[in-house]
Design a protein around this motif. Structure first.
Motif, PDB file in Angstrom:
ATOM      1  N   VAL A  24       3.836  -5.303  -1.239  1.00 17.01           N
ATOM      2  CA  VAL A  24       4.511  -4.151  -0.633  1.00 17.01           C
ATOM      3  C   VAL A  24       3.551  -2.968  -0.610  1.00 17.01           C
ATOM      4  CG1 VAL A  24       6.442  -2.530  -0.831  1.00 17.01           C
ATOM      5  CG2 VAL A  24       6.772  -4.944  -1.386  1.00 17.01           C
ATOM      6  N   GLY A  25       3.464  -2.295   0.537  1.00 21.89           N
ATOM      7  CA  GLY A  25       2.587  -1.146   0.677  1.00 21.89           C
ATOM      8  C   GLY A  25       3.173   0.095   0.041  1.00 21.89           C
ATOM      9  N   GLY A  26       2.524   1.213   0.307  1.00 25.83           N
ATOM     10  CA  GLY A  26       2.970   2.492  -0.223  1.00 25.83           C
ATOM     11  C   GLY A  26       1.958   3.149  -1.134  1.00 25.83           C
ATOM     12  N   LEU A  27       1.015   2.364  -1.687  1.00 20.70           N
ATOM     13  CA  LEU A  27      -0.023   2.938  -2.527  1.00 20.70           C
ATOM     14  C   LEU A  27      -1.025   3.674  -1.645  1.00 20.70           C
ATOM     15  CD1 LEU A  27      -1.448   3.224  -5.311  1.00 20.70           C
ATOM     16  CD2 LEU A  27      -2.589   1.047  -4.807  1.00 20.70           C
ATOM     17  N   GLN A  28      -1.331   4.908  -2.026  1.00 19.31           N
ATOM     18  CA  GLN A  28      -2.295   5.715  -1.291  1.00 19.31           C
ATOM     19  C   GLN A  28      -3.288   6.342  -2.261  1.00 19.31           C
ATOM     20  OE1 GLN A  28       0.205   8.568   0.853  1.00 19.31           O
ATOM     21  NE2 GLN A  28      -0.039   7.341   2.712  1.00 19.31           N
ATOM     22  N   ALA A  29      -4.504   6.554  -1.776  1.00 25.36           N
ATOM     23  CA  ALA A  29      -5.533   7.264  -2.536  1.00 25.36           C
ATOM     24  C   ALA A  29      -6.005   8.457  -1.700  1.00 25.36           C
ATOM     25  CB  ALA A  29      -6.706   6.338  -2.846  1.00 25.36           C
ATOM     26  N   ARG A  30      -6.448   9.489  -2.379  1.00 23.78           N
ATOM     27  CA  ARG A  30      -6.942  10.667  -1.666  1.00 23.78           C
ATOM     28  C   ARG A  30      -8.452  10.576  -1.545  1.00 23.78           C
ATOM     29  NH1 ARG A  30      -5.434  16.759  -3.467  1.00 23.78           N
ATOM     30  NH2 ARG A  30      -7.236  16.484  -4.835  1.00 23.78           N
ATOM     31  N   ASP A  31      -8.952  10.654  -0.320  1.00 29.61           N
ATOM     32  CA  ASP A  31     -10.383  10.495  -0.114  1.00 29.61           C
ATOM     33  C   ASP A  31     -11.131  11.790  -0.431  1.00 29.61           C
ATOM     34  OD1 ASP A  31     -10.176  12.197   2.092  1.00 29.61           O
ATOM     35  OD2 ASP A  31     -10.397  10.603   3.569  1.00 29.61           O
ATOM     36  N   THR A  32     -12.431  11.756  -0.251  1.00 27.23           N
ATOM     37  CA  THR A  32     -13.264  12.893  -0.637  1.00 27.23           C
ATOM     38  C   THR A  32     -13.025  14.120   0.227  1.00 27.23           C
ATOM     39  OG1 THR A  32     -15.050  11.953   0.729  1.00 27.23           O
ATOM     40  CG2 THR A  32     -15.077  11.443  -1.620  1.00 27.23           C
ATOM     41  N   HIS A  33     -12.298  13.962   1.337  1.00 27.15           N
ATOM     42  CA  HIS A  33     -11.964  15.097   2.208  1.00 27.15           C
ATOM     43  C   HIS A  33     -10.549  15.611   1.960  1.00 27.15           C
ATOM     44  CE1 HIS A  33     -15.675  14.265   4.368  1.00 27.15           C
ATOM     45  NE2 HIS A  33     -15.271  13.019   4.558  1.00 27.15           N
ATOM     46  N   GLY A  34      -9.874  15.020   0.961  1.00 25.39           N
ATOM     47  CA  GLY A  34      -8.519  15.454   0.628  1.00 25.39           C
ATOM     48  C   GLY A  34      -7.432  14.791   1.442  1.00 25.39           C
ATOM     49  N   LYS A  35      -7.773  13.783   2.229  1.00 23.61           N
ATOM     50  CA  LYS A  35      -6.797  13.084   3.059  1.00 23.61           C
ATOM     51  C   LYS A  35      -6.228  11.890   2.301  1.00 23.61           C
ATOM     52  CE  LYS A  35      -6.375  10.490   7.404  1.00 23.61           C
ATOM     53  NZ  LYS A  35      -7.107   9.929   8.560  1.00 23.61           N
ATOM     54  N   TRP A  36      -4.889  11.697   2.425  1.00 27.31           N
ATOM     55  CA  TRP A  36      -4.253  10.535   1.814  1.00 27.31           C
ATOM     56  C   TRP A  36      -4.411   9.328   2.728  1.00 27.31           C
ATOM     57  CZ3 TRP A  36      -3.029  10.359  -3.072  1.00 27.31           C
ATOM     58  CH2 TRP A  36      -2.721  11.555  -3.750  1.00 27.31           C
ATOM     59  N   ILE A  37      -4.950   8.247   2.180  1.00 34.71           N
ATOM     60  CA  ILE A  37      -5.191   7.045   2.971  1.00 34.71           C
ATOM     61  C   ILE A  37      -4.514   5.852   2.300  1.00 34.71           C
ATOM     62  CG2 ILE A  37      -7.295   7.810   4.090  1.00 34.71           C
ATOM     63  CD1 ILE A  37      -8.928   6.442   1.976  1.00 34.71           C
ATOM     64  N   ASP A  38      -4.026   4.940   3.115  1.00 32.36           N
ATOM     65  CA  ASP A  38      -3.320   3.766   2.602  1.00 32.36           C
ATOM     66  C   ASP A  38      -4.291   2.779   1.963  1.00 32.36           C
ATOM     67  OD1 ASP A  38      -0.809   4.639   3.486  1.00 32.36           O
ATOM     68  OD2 ASP A  38      -1.155   3.812   5.498  1.00 32.36           O
ATOM     69  N   VAL A  39      -3.880   2.239   0.841  1.00 32.70           N
ATOM     70  CA  VAL A  39      -4.639   1.157   0.212  1.00 32.70           C
ATOM     71  C   VAL A  39      -4.160  -0.145   0.838  1.00 32.70           C
ATOM     72  CG1 VAL A  39      -5.139  -0.037  -1.948  1.00 32.70           C
ATOM     73  CG2 VAL A  39      -4.879   2.454  -1.932  1.00 32.70           C
ATOM     74  N   PRO A  40      -5.060  -0.908   1.442  1.00 30.43           N
ATOM     75  CA  PRO A  40      -4.629  -2.121   2.147  1.00 30.43           C
ATOM     76  C   PRO A  40      -3.991  -3.139   1.217  1.00 30.43           C
ATOM     77  CG  PRO A  40      -7.033  -2.021   2.012  1.00 30.43           C
ATOM     78  CD  PRO A  40      -6.519  -0.700   1.542  1.00 30.43           C
ATOM     79  N   VAL A  41      -2.971  -3.815   1.745  1.00 31.77           N
ATOM     80  CA  VAL A  41      -2.281  -4.874   1.007  1.00 31.77           C
ATOM     81  C   VAL A  41      -2.853  -6.211   1.482  1.00 31.77           C
ATOM     82  CG1 VAL A  41      -0.059  -5.970   0.545  1.00 31.77           C
ATOM     83  CG2 VAL A  41      -0.199  -3.476   0.784  1.00 31.77           C
ATOM     84  N   ILE A  42      -3.526  -6.894   0.593  1.00 34.38           N
ATOM     85  CA  ILE A  42      -4.170  -8.165   0.904  1.00 34.38           C
ATOM     86  C   ILE A  42      -3.695  -9.178  -0.124  1.00 34.38           C
ATOM     87  CG2 ILE A  42      -6.372  -9.381   1.118  1.00 34.38           C
ATOM     88  CD1 ILE A  42      -7.681  -6.672   1.736  1.00 34.38           C
ATOM     89  N   ASP A  43      -3.266 -10.334   0.338  1.00 34.30           N
ATOM     90  CA  ASP A  43      -2.760 -11.353  -0.576  1.00 34.30           C
ATOM     91  C   ASP A  43      -3.763 -11.658  -1.682  1.00 34.30           C
ATOM     92  OD1 ASP A  43      -0.454 -11.549   0.878  1.00 34.30           O
ATOM     93  OD2 ASP A  43      -1.012 -13.398   1.932  1.00 34.30           O
ATOM     94  N   ASP A  44      -3.251 -11.729  -2.908  1.00 32.20           N
ATOM     95  CA  ASP A  44      -4.038 -12.128  -4.076  1.00 32.20           C
ATOM     96  C   ASP A  44      -5.284 -11.274  -4.282  1.00 32.20           C
ATOM     97  OD1 ASP A  44      -2.199 -14.040  -4.760  1.00 32.20           O
ATOM     98  OD2 ASP A  44      -3.248 -15.680  -3.760  1.00 32.20           O
ATOM     99  N   SER A  45      -5.155  -9.998  -3.948  1.00 36.35           N
ATOM    100  CA  SER A  45      -6.241  -9.054  -4.212  1.00 36.35           C
ATOM    101  C   SER A  45      -5.786  -8.064  -5.281  1.00 36.35           C
ATOM    102  CB  SER A  45      -6.620  -8.305  -2.936  1.00 36.35           C
ATOM    103  OG  SER A  45      -5.568  -7.421  -2.553  1.00 36.35           O
ATOM    104  N   PHE A  46      -6.697  -7.226  -5.709  1.00 34.86           N
ATOM    105  CA  PHE A  46      -6.384  -6.148  -6.645  1.00 34.86           C
ATOM    106  C   PHE A  46      -6.878  -4.823  -6.082  1.00 34.86           C
ATOM    107  CE2 PHE A  46      -6.348  -9.647  -9.697  1.00 34.86           C
ATOM    108  CZ  PHE A  46      -5.251  -9.324 -10.492  1.00 34.86           C
ATOM    109  N   ALA A  47      -6.042  -3.793  -6.212  1.00 34.78           N
ATOM    110  CA  ALA A  47      -6.527  -2.433  -6.033  1.00 34.78           C
ATOM    111  C   ALA A  47      -7.143  -2.010  -7.362  1.00 34.78           C
ATOM    112  CB  ALA A  47      -5.380  -1.502  -5.645  1.00 34.78           C
TER     113      ALA A  47
END
Length: 343
Positions: free
Chosen positions: A227-250
């Motif tokens: 399930v998506g919804g996790l976001q990280a803030r990049d070096t410019h202050g923008k919120w970006i989605d963390v991709p959801v990939i099967d059997d991966s880890f953020a």
């Protein structure tokens, strides 16, 4: 970076030095720039896939009346455990999440000479009759597998920093890493009434089921369970989605690792936006031995700071969270300590 790097970590587990060096560079680029990445392609004998996660998350099928013996004492005063165990939906006014925290005793005997340290508290494991067959075995294999991945990532970072791999590796002898199972109930997103729990993103209103924060420790491996919804803030202050990939880890790097490396590794603000459906996630917080001294690493140009013990930092930090409110005085610092992340 304007998007989350996706890193194939397979070469970290192999003998191809050229391929491993390429992966080391990719991990370093992520760690030194945005402080966030998604890793995939770990060996097949590492048991952290969807089958293992689905079985572990059956924990949340336990009826509430049967959960209570495993709640932390903050929520069930008759229970003895403080640090490990269950924090129920009632642990927050919004009833937005529940979780269950598992320590290293799921895989190894805790050191006998540390029995007086609450950070080495045993995990109150539910009665096996309440869970699927082999639940504890599956959970133990997952814990060991997550440790394995974390160790290889930290070894990679050591090579990129030019420090001996043993510095990080040895810190995890008798480490206290936490495996946390999390459940966020399904709830409809509503229009904000001024509450900071609600934010606008891409023209829509979302509930922040986990507000913007930096993890306080070293390294977190997070399985988002589809399930998506996790976001990280990049070096410019923008919120970006963390991709959801099967059997991966953020993977994100914590504030303490940023401090320990003199700011070379970046700790990144991240948050979770509700998606209007049940959300499960499994973070593994890679945590060293409480007596580990955090002192300036042998890196050229690193600014000096006053050494402190990891356990003192962890306790000062974790007792600020709702599930551990009011416990700070139960574990006085074992050495001089001031918050290394303050200011």
């Amino acid at each position: 970076m304007c998007e989350i790097p996706i890193v194939d970590i397979g070469p970290l587990f192999g003998d191809d030095e050229k391929a491993r060096a390429k992966t080391d560079r990719e991990i370093a680029n992520a760690a030194f720039d945005i402080g966030f990445m998604v890793v995939k392609n770990y060996p097949s004998d590492i048991k952290v896939g969807s089958a293992e996660r689905n079985k572990m998350l059956k924990l949340f099928d336990i009826p509430e009346d049967d959960q209570r013996p495993y709640w932390k004492r903050n929520f069930a005063p008759e229970n003895p455990h403080l640090y490990r165990g269950w924090f129920p939906l009632s642990s927050s006014p919004t009833r937005g999440r529940e979780g269950y925290e598992i320590g290293p005793d799921i895989v190894r005997t805790l050191p006998a000479d540390q029995a007086d340290d609450v950070l080495y508290e045993p995990t109150p494991l539910p009665d096996e009759k309440l869970l699927p067959e082999s639940w504890a075995k599956t959970t133990a294999e997952y814990y060991l597998s997550a440790e394995n991945i974390g160790e290889h990532i930290l070894a990679s970072i050591s090579r990129s920093l030019g420090i001996d791999e043993s510095i990080f590796r040895d810190a995890f002898n008798d480490g206290i890493s936490t495996l946390r199972l999390l459940h966020y109930p399904s709830r409809d997103n509503v229009i904000s009434n001024g509450s900071t729990r609600y934010v606008e993103h891409d023209g829509k209103t979302f509930e922040q089921v986990a507000g913007a924060h930096v993890d306080s420790g070293l390294l977190t491996l997070l399985a988002t369970c589809g399930v998506g919804g996790l976001q990280a803030r990049d070096t410019h202050g923008k919120w970006i989605d963390v991709p959801v990939i099967d059997d991966s880890f953020a993977v994100n790097f914590g504030g303490l690792l940023e401090r320990w490396t003199g700011g070379k590794i970046k700790a990144t603000l991240h948050r979770v936006l509700g998606q209007g459906e049940h959300r499960y996630s499994i973070p593994f917080f890679f945590e060293p031995r409480p007596s580990t001294e955090i002192a300036p690493l042998p890196i050229d140009g690193i600014e000096p700071f006053e050494p402190f013990l990891y356990g003192d930092h962890l306790w000062a930090t974790t007792t600020k969270f709702p599930e551990n409110f009011g416990l700070a005085e139960l574990r006085p610092p074992r050495a001089p300590y001031t918050d290394p992340l303050a200011g």
